[in-house]
Structures are given as structure tokens and as C-alpha cells.
Write a protein that holds these residues in place. Structure first.
Motif, PDB file in Angstrom:
ATOM      1  N   ILE A 223      -1.959   1.104 -15.236  1.00 53.18           N
ATOM      2  CA  ILE A 223      -3.313   1.650 -15.399  1.00 53.18           C
ATOM      3  C   ILE A 223      -3.580   2.680 -14.308  1.00 53.18           C
ATOM      4  N   ARG A 224      -3.287   2.303 -13.061  1.00 48.38           N
ATOM      5  CA  ARG A 224      -3.514   3.223 -11.943  1.00 48.38           C
ATOM      6  C   ARG A 224      -2.718   4.515 -12.112  1.00 48.38           C
ATOM      7  N   LYS A 225      -1.474   4.392 -12.557  1.00 45.70           N
ATOM      8  CA  LYS A 225      -0.611   5.570 -12.662  1.00 45.70           C
ATOM      9  C   LYS A 225      -0.961   6.432 -13.870  1.00 45.70           C
ATOM     10  N   VAL A 226      -1.164   5.806 -15.021  1.00 44.56           N
ATOM     11  CA  VAL A 226      -1.444   6.570 -16.236  1.00 44.56           C
ATOM     12  C   VAL A 226      -2.745   7.365 -16.106  1.00 44.56           C
ATOM     13  N   PHE A 227      -3.757   6.749 -15.511  1.00 48.23           N
ATOM     14  CA  PHE A 227      -5.051   7.415 -15.451  1.00 48.23           C
ATOM     15  C   PHE A 227      -5.129   8.495 -14.376  1.00 48.23           C
ATOM     16  N   THR A 228      -4.066   8.631 -13.533  1.00 46.47           N
ATOM     17  CA  THR A 228      -4.025   9.791 -12.641  1.00 46.47           C
ATOM     18  C   THR A 228      -3.838  11.087 -13.431  1.00 46.47           C
ATOM     19  N   ILE A 229      -3.378  10.964 -14.668  1.00 50.58           N
ATOM     20  CA  ILE A 229      -3.318  12.143 -15.541  1.00 50.58           C
ATOM     21  C   ILE A 229      -4.715  12.731 -15.706  1.00 50.58           C
ATOM     22  N   PHE A 230      -5.694  11.849 -15.864  1.00 42.98           N
ATOM     23  CA  PHE A 230      -7.074  12.295 -16.050  1.00 42.98           C
ATOM     24  C   PHE A 230      -7.764  12.602 -14.718  1.00 42.98           C
ATOM     25  N   GLN A 271      -9.849   2.244  -6.527  1.00 46.86           N
ATOM     26  CA  GLN A 271      -9.656   0.807  -6.727  1.00 46.86           C
ATOM     27  C   GLN A 271      -8.365   0.278  -6.103  1.00 46.86           C
ATOM     28  N   ASN A 272      -7.442   1.176  -5.812  1.00 50.78           N
ATOM     29  CA  ASN A 272      -6.091   0.733  -5.496  1.00 50.78           C
ATOM     30  C   ASN A 272      -5.968  -0.006  -4.167  1.00 50.78           C
ATOM     31  N   SER A 273      -6.842   0.276  -3.200  1.00 46.84           N
ATOM     32  CA  SER A 273      -6.775  -0.453  -1.928  1.00 46.84           C
ATOM     33  C   SER A 273      -7.062  -1.932  -2.140  1.00 46.84           C
ATOM     34  N   HIS A 274      -7.922  -2.259  -3.119  1.00 49.80           N
ATOM     35  CA  HIS A 274      -8.209  -3.662  -3.446  1.00 49.80           C
ATOM     36  C   HIS A 274      -6.995  -4.334  -4.072  1.00 49.80           C
ATOM     37  N   ASP A 275      -6.228  -3.556  -4.851  1.00 48.09           N
ATOM     38  CA  ASP A 275      -5.019  -4.109  -5.462  1.00 48.09           C
ATOM     39  C   ASP A 275      -3.989  -4.461  -4.397  1.00 48.09           C
ATOM     40  N   LEU A 276      -3.772  -3.533  -3.475  1.00 53.46           N
ATOM     41  CA  LEU A 276      -2.694  -3.683  -2.509  1.00 53.46           C
ATOM     42  C   LEU A 276      -2.959  -4.798  -1.506  1.00 53.46           C
ATOM     43  N   ALA A 277      -4.181  -4.884  -1.008  1.00 54.36           N
ATOM     44  CA  ALA A 277      -4.484  -5.861   0.041  1.00 54.36           C
ATOM     45  C   ALA A 277      -5.966  -6.177   0.072  1.00 54.36           C
ATOM     46  N   PRO A 278      -6.429  -7.112  -0.752  1.00 56.61           N
ATOM     47  CA  PRO A 278      -7.853  -7.468  -0.741  1.00 56.61           C
ATOM     48  C   PRO A 278      -8.347  -7.937   0.617  1.00 56.61           C
ATOM     49  N   ASN A 279      -7.478  -8.565   1.398  1.00 63.53           N
ATOM     50  CA  ASN A 279      -7.880  -9.024   2.728  1.00 63.53           C
ATOM     51  C   ASN A 279      -8.190  -7.879   3.680  1.00 63.53           C
ATOM     52  N   PHE A 280      -7.583  -6.729   3.435  1.00 61.83           N
ATOM     53  CA  PHE A 280      -7.733  -5.603   4.346  1.00 61.83           C
ATOM     54  C   PHE A 280      -8.243  -4.355   3.628  1.00 61.83           C
ATOM     55  N   ALA A 281      -8.943  -4.557   2.513  1.00 56.59           N
ATOM     56  CA  ALA A 281      -9.404  -3.419   1.714  1.00 56.59           C
ATOM     57  C   ALA A 281     -10.299  -2.486   2.524  1.00 56.59           C
ATOM     58  N   GLY A 282     -11.152  -3.061   3.374  1.00 48.35           N
ATOM     59  CA  GLY A 282     -12.033  -2.239   4.201  1.00 48.35           C
ATOM     60  C   GLY A 282     -11.247  -1.372   5.161  1.00 48.35           C
ATOM     61  N   MET A 336       5.447   7.989  -8.920  1.00 46.70           N
ATOM     62  CA  MET A 336       6.782   7.499  -8.573  1.00 46.70           C
ATOM     63  C   MET A 336       6.733   6.330  -7.590  1.00 46.70           C
ATOM     64  N   LEU A 337       5.813   6.370  -6.632  1.00 43.95           N
ATOM     65  CA  LEU A 337       5.854   5.431  -5.512  1.00 43.95           C
ATOM     66  C   LEU A 337       4.672   4.461  -5.440  1.00 43.95           C
ATOM     67  N   GLY A 338       3.630   4.710  -6.224  1.00 42.96           N
ATOM     68  CA  GLY A 338       2.439   3.873  -6.142  1.00 42.96           C
ATOM     69  C   GLY A 338       2.631   2.505  -6.764  1.00 42.96           C
ATOM     70  N   SER A 339       1.682   1.605  -6.516  1.00 41.77           N
ATOM     71  CA  SER A 339       1.753   0.245  -7.054  1.00 41.77           C
ATOM     72  C   SER A 339       0.347  -0.319  -7.200  1.00 41.77           C
ATOM     73  N   GLY A 340       0.197  -1.253  -8.143  1.00 40.50           N
ATOM     74  CA  GLY A 340      -1.055  -1.967  -8.318  1.00 40.50           C
ATOM     75  C   GLY A 340      -0.910  -3.441  -7.978  1.00 40.50           C
ATOM     76  N   GLU A 341       0.230  -3.806  -7.366  1.00 38.29           N
ATOM     77  CA  GLU A 341       0.505  -5.197  -7.022  1.00 38.29           C
ATOM     78  C   GLU A 341       0.055  -5.505  -5.600  1.00 38.29           C
ATOM     79  N   THR A 342      -0.418  -6.732  -5.388  1.00 39.86           N
ATOM     80  CA  THR A 342      -0.796  -7.176  -4.052  1.00 39.86           C
ATOM     81  C   THR A 342       0.452  -7.222  -3.171  1.00 39.86           C
TER      82      THR A 342
END
Length: 363
Positions: A223-230, A271-282, A336-342
Motif C-alpha cells: 500500500i505504501r509503495k503503490v500509492f507513492t505513484i499518486f 503513516q510509515n513511521s508508525h509502521d516501522l516503529a510505533p514505540n518511536f513514531a514521535g 525498492m528499499l521501503g517497508s511497511g513492517e514493524t
């Protein structure tokens, strides 16, 4: 909204504060046949490069306050800090004509102060955190964060997003006034249309993203990667399209489409900072904003560099090509390098693992 008003107002006001560099911007002639300009008050002989510095000064203050602002919110609370910073910004903005009369440097300092301490994103982050937040307050793994490939890709993508946003924020009113020859009131109104489109598309893409995610049609990463098209690639292509359009209202429509589609950032880099690390999103968002704010003072300098000798469409085409590249290239990197996983470093290490890690580091 108040924060954006404080950012944008000077981009329009400066058009009435400087001596026009183009005869096409003069309002007419007086009874002696001398070309005149509309009287909005005193006008100043600020060069194109000085105007670029003034437009970027707000973002220097914003940049410097990004990281300490997060810490101050945690220490004193968002209500006190936001109220104080907004009150100071409003007073300084109201006194802008006085600062301008004192000279270029006084005006620069006033805009710098207006940008200082803007922590309103902190409240947004705290409300948007997901379910992976640890009950204990873990120590931020700074080294892992700064060397995380998905996070670096996100920072680059966020830089790209804010480049487009701040570029149009600071340069669009001038482009519409100086190149497209809209008067000041028209420029102000037409410059607002892209932000209305961005707001509308941000809500729309948010619903679409939730719909796709709830039905599990795409993973979070996709979702994160596909919608970067838009959110990035299409806005960049629209900027490049401006190089081939000469009709003023068509240019406004393309600019509106560019920033409108950028509203899809509501489901990509925002939204992606919440995906990667909710504990450190701020913390992650603070780092992202620290880096991402730099376009606010870099883009006006680039605009002034390309338009120093004139404000024709040919000079501005170079600006739009740069904007296109900065939109599209980071999007490709993120795909190529992004991720939506914690990420593994989101969770604090168990006590036994911490001691083991310390022993390994000491040996």
C-alpha cells in the motif's frame, strides 16, 4: 490551519512589498505617462536572492526547533508550548511591516522567529499510534534507527514530499503573479486552490487506503509503495508538464493537480513511521521533519538562482524540472528499499539480552 496561514501569508505579501522587476507587473501610468504600481504601502528593493532568503527564513526556524520541540512537548505538554509559540508567532507576524521598515535583516529575523517552535505534529503522532506500542518507555535505539534502510528510504521520501509542498507554498504565488500575470488578489485566490485539492485528495486517499487494507487486497508495505505513484510520481510529472504549457489557467489547473495528488501522502510517508516503529513514531517523525524541512529554505534559493536574470517561462522550466526529479527519484528509491513492517528495533530488549549486548560491546 493557523500554522499554515503563518507559513503562507508572507509568500503572497512579499509580492506587494517589493519593487516589481517586470514592466508587465506595473498597474498603469500616471498623468505624466510614468509607469506606476498599485500602492499597497512601502516597497523595498530586495533582490531576487534576498527574496529567496526571506521566504526560506521561516523554515530555518522551523528546522532548528523540530527536534527540541518534540522534547519540550514531552517535558511541558503540548498545550502550553503550542499556545506560547502561536501567540509569539502571531505578534511577530502582525509587526512584520515594522520589521520590514527596519531593513532586510530585521525582516529575516522576524520570519525566523515565526518558524521557531512548531510542535503541532506531536499531538497528531500520539493520536495515530498503533497497537505495537510497548507499555514501558524504551530507550531509543539511535544507531539502529539511523542505519535502518527502510527508515532512510522513508526520510528521503518525506524530504521529497515536503520539497513539493514548500516549493509551491513559497514559489506558486510569485509564479502566478510574475509569469502568468495574475494580479495580487487573483494570485492569492488561485494559490489556495492546490491546497484545497490536497486536503480533499488526502481525505479521499485515506478512505481508499483503509478500504484496501481492511479487505487485505494489498499488504501494508505494498500500500505504501503503490500509492507513492499518486503522492510523488504523478505530482512530479505534472510539474514537468508545466514546461510545455503557456495558457495561464491551464498552468493553474496543472499545479492544482500536482499538489492535489500529493494528498496521497496521507497513506504513504505520513503513516510509515508508525509502521516501522510505533514505540518511536514521535522520534522518527521528528527526524523526518528535521531533514524534510530543509526544502523550505533550499527551494527559494534555487528559484532565485534560476530566475535571477528574468522571470520567463524558460527560466521557470528549469525550476519545474528540478522539482520533477526530486519528486520522482525518491519515490523510486522508496519503492525498492521501503517497508511497511514493524522493525525489530521497535521492541525493547529483554533484560537478559540487554546485559548480553553490553558484555559483547565491552569485549
Amino acid at each position: 490551519m493557523t500554522s499554515y496561514m503563518l507559513r503562507v501569508n508572507f509568500s503572497i505579501a512579499i509580492l506587494a512589498m517589493v519593487v516589481p522587476s517586470s514592466p508587465s507587473l506595473l498597474n498603469g501610468t500616471d498623468i505624466t505617462g510614468v509607469l506606476t504600481v498599485k500602492d499597497y504601502g512601502p516597497r523595498y528593493h530586495w533582490s531576487s536572492s534576498q527574496q529567496g532568503l526571506l521566504l526560506g527564513s521561516y523554515f530555518w526556524g522551523y528546522l532548528i526547533s523540530a527536534l527540541p520541540g518534540t522534547w519540550l512537548v514531552e517535558k511541558y505538554g503540548g498545550k502550553i508550548l503550542i499556545t506560547t509559540s502561536f501567540a509569539l508567532s502571531v505578534v511577530v507576524t502582525a509587526l512584520a511591516p515594522l520589521f520590514a521598515s527596519w531593513g532586510f535583516y530585521a525582516m529575516y529575523i522576524s520570519r525566523f522567529i515565526t518558524g521557531f517552535l512548531s510542535p503541532e505534529e506531536k499531538d497528531y503522532i500520539e493520536k495515530a499510534l498503533g497497537t505495537s506500542v510497548s507499555k514501558e518507555k524504551p530507550k531509543p535505539p539511535i544507531r539502529q534507527i539511523l542505519t535502518s534502510i527502510p527508515f532512510i528510504a522513508l526520510v528521503i521520501l518525506h524530504f521529497s514530499n515536503l520539497w513539493g509542498l514548500f516549493f509551491l507554498m513559497t514559489a506558486a504565488p510569485k509564479f502566478m503573479n510574475v509569469v502568468l500575470n495574475f494580479n495580487l488578489s487573483q494570485s492569492g485566490f488561485l494559490s489556495a486552490l492546490p491546497y484545497l485539492a490536497r486536503l480533499t485528495c488526502g481525505i479521499l486517499f485515506g478512505y481508499i487506503g483503509d478500504f484496501v487494507r481492511n479487505r487485505k487486497w494489498l499488504s501494508v508495505t505494498n500500500i505504501r509503495k503503490v500509492f507513492t505513484i499518486f503522492s510523488h510520481i504523478l505530482p512530479g510529472l505534472f510539474l514537468a508538464l508545466l514546461c510545455f504549457i503557456t495558457e495561464p489557467y491551464a498552468c493553474v489547473a496543472v499545479i492544482t493537480a500536482s499538489l492535489g495528488f500529493n494528498g496521497a501522502v496521507s497513506i504513504t510517508n505520513l503513516q510509515n513511521s508508525h509502521d516501522l516503529a510505533p514505540n518511536f513514531a514521535g522520534l522518527l517523525y521528528g527526524i523526518m521533519n528535521f531533514v524534510g524541512t530543509t526544502p523550505g529554505f533550499i527551494s527559494p534559493i534555487i528559484v532565485s538562482y534560476f530566475t535571477e536574470d528574468g522571470n520567463t517561462m524558460a527560466e521557470w522550466s528549469n525550476v519545474f524540472i528540478v522539482g520533477c526529479v526530486i519528486y520522482v527519484l525518491p519515490a523510486l528509491i522508496y519503492m525498492m528499499l521501503g517497508s511497511g513492517e514493524t522493525q525489530p528495533w521497535n521492541e525493547p530488549l529483554p533484560e537478559g539480552e540487554k546485559n548480553k549486548d553490553k558484555q559483547q560491546n565491552s569485549s
